[in-house]
Design an enzyme around this catalytic site. Structure first.
Site, mmCIF file in Angstrom:
data_model
loop_
_atom_site.group_PDB
_atom_site.id
_atom_site.type_symbol
_atom_site.label_atom_id
_atom_site.label_comp_id
_atom_site.label_asym_id
_atom_site.label_seq_id
_atom_site.Cartn_x
_atom_site.Cartn_y
_atom_site.Cartn_z
ATOM 1 N N GLU A 158 0.788 -1.228 0.000
ATOM 2 C CA GLU A 158 0.000 0.000 0.000
ATOM 3 C C GLU A 158 0.824 1.283 0.000
ATOM 4 O OE1 GLU A 158 -3.433 0.059 -0.275
ATOM 5 O OE2 GLU A 158 -3.066 -2.077 -0.683
ATOM 6 N N SER A 185 -48.616 -35.454 -3.642
ATOM 7 C CA SER A 185 -49.075 -36.531 -2.768
ATOM 8 C C SER A 185 -48.383 -36.567 -1.424
ATOM 9 C CB SER A 185 -48.895 -37.882 -3.472
ATOM 10 O OG SER A 185 -49.745 -37.968 -4.594
#
Length: 733
Positions: free
Chosen positions: A154, A443
């Site tokens: 950075e 069902s």
């Protein structure tokens, strides 16, 4: 010749120039070089350079050059004076701002909301939600591997600049312009101090009355207008005046967002690697530092290979800047960082999302506190469900198929032990088909029809006629249900009708006992959706979710009491010992008689041993269940249970496309069997709590007249345990 004088050899005299310009011989006599001194020569006259005539400059060119020079002197004079004034102002304003900055300890945790940490039934952490903050790390306590990776990536001149780097800004502007962007678009040339200033939003706290949400607030903090950059520069210089370099780095390391809801490197290290940020290796430190440029894109839970590639670039930077030796860099590249087991599970997936959605909002989704939630999840069962689905899909489905599936496994009291909400299991925040998809049940709804009949005292051996049937439905006209195989079997028992999933007998039984009674029993068992009003109710025309269906079947297994599926067992604030809420069971009030539930279990056992659910049979283990296939085969179900666990499987397409060659008796039953085999591995099998019927009897009809409103009044609906506990906590009872 004796008189001849001997000559002296010729030797040049040594002459030295005196300060007066005269020369001195060996005898020490001085010889003047001036006129009239008969003893010496005149010094040679210096040749004079020949003068070339000076060319006259073009008056116009001279005027223009002079004008430009005059303008440049004015501009430069104004520029350096304004620059000096600006520098004085910036320093003065920065000095003032530095006096307003808070102590470092007050700004390390900048979250606007809290975190949720989830534990499984054994107490192991498996999921994180909200804004995670694992604790404070400092530039001194954090691993040097991580600290060096951050600096190398950075801001390699971090310890040498005063908060702003003119060289970095100029370089960034040049790159942006060369790439066709605006001077402030793309690369920002920001120092670590400036990035920290952005994380602090230049000292402006989040105010919900000003911004709609945190996303809008953070977007405003990241704006890159010229005025914003100027304020950022002032704030950065102020920070350099107030804090030491290590304190600025400490703020940065604790406030940076690093993906998956993590704030700060301690939380990220714990989530991704299961260790403290003080213990990370060079490869792990490089991977964590690589998240800073794009946390979501480079999160290892999102794409591990991409994250490892980014980390490799940072390892190279660390070597170039002298933070790693060649051997250390080579080792880091040869052994890239990998995820912890918890991180590999994608932060708990569907189950964790469901717990967050079902818990109290102010302590889960919108919590401002750090919360610890203990859950019912059994990671062994979770893996069993995921592996079973993967196995069947790889063996039975064609490549490229987009069919989806969902699985839920729970105990008889409603404690959910495993959940799969779709084929992609390593997800977070995705659509959960187990809890959110409302689909027709087919069902698989029929057990509630026969539960109503058995609860009225009918025997499983009672008979019903499987013959053609036509019902005139007001507003719709005549309706003639049909069996799946288009055949009629005449007189059949209730047990056989359920075993073979016959439609006509189910409709006749539902009418005989009363549709309102069937509807009430299904609702009390936990089917919360709007149930169909007509006779198609008996054939599963209503919609439900898989978790509702599994919870309703759990009610049958536990003897006929209602069950509310739950995943949260206790909720405690971090640092506290006494939980704010606890849930011990999801069992509620009785819905049907216990003997009726035991008889229904016996009937559902026959579905597996000799009926439509044969593919779900497990050797050496008593299981019961029911298949379900909806109209046009858009949905296929199998829901069933052993003496210890209830499980359900749904299959279908998200867009309701009909399934091809798939019914509930097929792939769903096979997936269910694979799940239950894995779930029961190593467990002692227990017999089902069944009750065989004594003797056949005719079907008893509802004693009340069959007109609107004549059915028994529905029993009060069971209150959700979470709602009940919240009312107790908030004093709403």
């Amino acid at each position: 010749m004796s008189g001849t004088k001997k000559r002296k050899p010729l030797v040049a005299e040594r002459r030295h120039t005196s300060k007066s310009g005269r020369t001195t011989g060996q005898s020490g006599r001085t010889r003047s070089g001036g006129p009239g001194s008969g003893g010496g020569r005149k010094p040679p006259r210096k040749p004079q350079a020949r003068r070339t005539p000076r060319r006259k400059r073009n008056p116009l060119v001279a005027a223009i050059t002079g004008l430009f020079y005059w303008i440049w002197r004015i501009v430069w004079g104004v520029f350096w004076r304004l620059g000096a004034i600006a520098a004085i102002l910036i320093i003065g304003i920065s000095a003032y701002v530095s006096l307003t900055l808070p102590p470092v300890d007050d700004i390390l945790d900048g979250r606007a909301r809290g975190s949720v940490t989830m534990m499984d039934r054994d107490g192991s952490v498996y999921a994180w939600r909200g804004d995670q903050f694992g604790g404070v790390v400092t530039a001194e306590s954090v691993s040097p591997n991580l600290k060096n990776a951050i600096i190398a990536t950075e801001d390699k001149r971090f310890y040498r600049h005063f908060g702003v780097s003119p060289r970095g800004i100029a370089s960034a502007i040049r790159i942006n312009m060369r790439e066709g962007r605006g001077p402030l678009e793309g690369h920002g040339g920001s120092t670590l101090t400036q990035q920290t200033a952005k994380l602090l939003c230049l000292g402006v706290p989040y105010d919900p009355t000003v911004w709609k949400n945190e996303t809008e607030y953070e977007a405003d903090c990241r704006r890159t207008t010229l005025w914003r950059k100027a304020k950022e520069a002032v704030y950065s210089v102020a920070m350099e005046m107030k804090y030491s370099k290590d304190e600025i780095l400490t703020i940065y390391m604790n406030r940076a967002y690093l993906g998956e809801g993590t704030r700060g490197f301690e939380a990220a290290s714990q989530l991704y690697f299961g260790k403290s940020a003080a213990e990370v290796s060079p490869a792990e430190g490089a991977m964590l530092a690589g998240l800073l440029v794009a946390p979501t894109r480079y999160a290892p839970t999102n794409n591990l290979q991409r994250s490892q590639d980014r980390a490799a670039t940072i390892v190279t930077l660390m070597e170039e800047q002298g933070y790693l030796t060649s051997a250390e860099a080579k080792d880091a590249l040869a052994h890239p960082a990998s995820l912890s087991q918890a991180a590999q599970q994608k932060a708990g997936g569907y189950f964790a999302d469901w717990v967050m959605a079902s818990g109290p909002e102010f302590l889960t989704r919108k919590t401002t506190e750090d919360v610890i939630i203990r859950t019912t999840l059994d990671q062994r069962i979770q893996r069993a469900a995921e592996d079973a689905m993967k196995t069947v899909f790889e063996e039975k489905l064609k490549d490229g198929s987009k069919v989806q599936a969902a699985i839920v496994v729970m105990s008889a009291d409603g404690a959910v032990r495993g959940m799969v909400g779709g084929r992609q299991t390593k997800v977070s925040g995705a659509f959960n088909r187990a809890t959110q998809a409302m689909r027709q049940t087919g069902s698989s709804f029929k057990p509630f029809v026969y539960a109503a009949a058995l609860d009225l005292g009918n025997s499983p051996l009672a008979t019903v006629e499987d013959t053609p049937l036509t019902i005139n439905i007001p507003g719709s006209g005549p309706w003639s249900p049909d069996n799946y195989d288009h055949k009629f079997r005449g007189t059949v028992t209730l047990a056989d009708a359920l075993k073979d999933s016959l439609n006509i007998p189910a409709v006749k039984v539902a009418q005989a006992v009363g549709l309102d009674n069937v509807r009430r029993i299904a609702s009390d068992f936990g089917i919360e959706s709007d149930l169909a009003q007509g006779p198609a109710l008996a054939l599963g025309a209503s919609e439900s979710t898989l978790i509702e269906m599994v919870g309703a079947y759990a009610g049958i297994l536990n003897g006929g009491s209602s069950v509310t599926p739950y995943g949260l067992t206790s909720l405690t604030l971090q640092g506290e010992t006494e939980p704010l809420m606890e849930i011990e069971t999801g069992i509620g009030e009785r819905v049907i008689r216990e003997p009726a539930a035991r008889e229904l279990t016996w009937m559902m056992r026959r579905v597996v041993t000799g009926g439509t659910g044969g593919r779900a049979a497990i050797e050496g283990l008593e299981v019961a269940g029911k298949t379900g296939t909806t109209q046009a085969a858009r949905d296929a179900w199998f829901v069933g249970f052993s003496a210890d666990y209830v499980a359900g499987v749904w299959m279908g397409y998200d867009d309701n496309t009909p399934l091809t060659g798939v019914t509930g008796a097929g792939l769903p039953a096979e997936i269910w069997r694979e799940v239950m085999v894995r779930v029961h591995e190593g467990l002692e099998p227990h017999p089902l709590p069944m009750l065989a019927p004594a003797a056949p009897e005719p079907v008893q009809q509802q004693p009340q007249p069959s007109y609107p409103g004549a059915a028994p009044a529905p029993a009060p609906r069971q209150e959700n345990p979470v709602e009940r506990l919240l009312k107790d906590i908030l004093g709403l009872n």
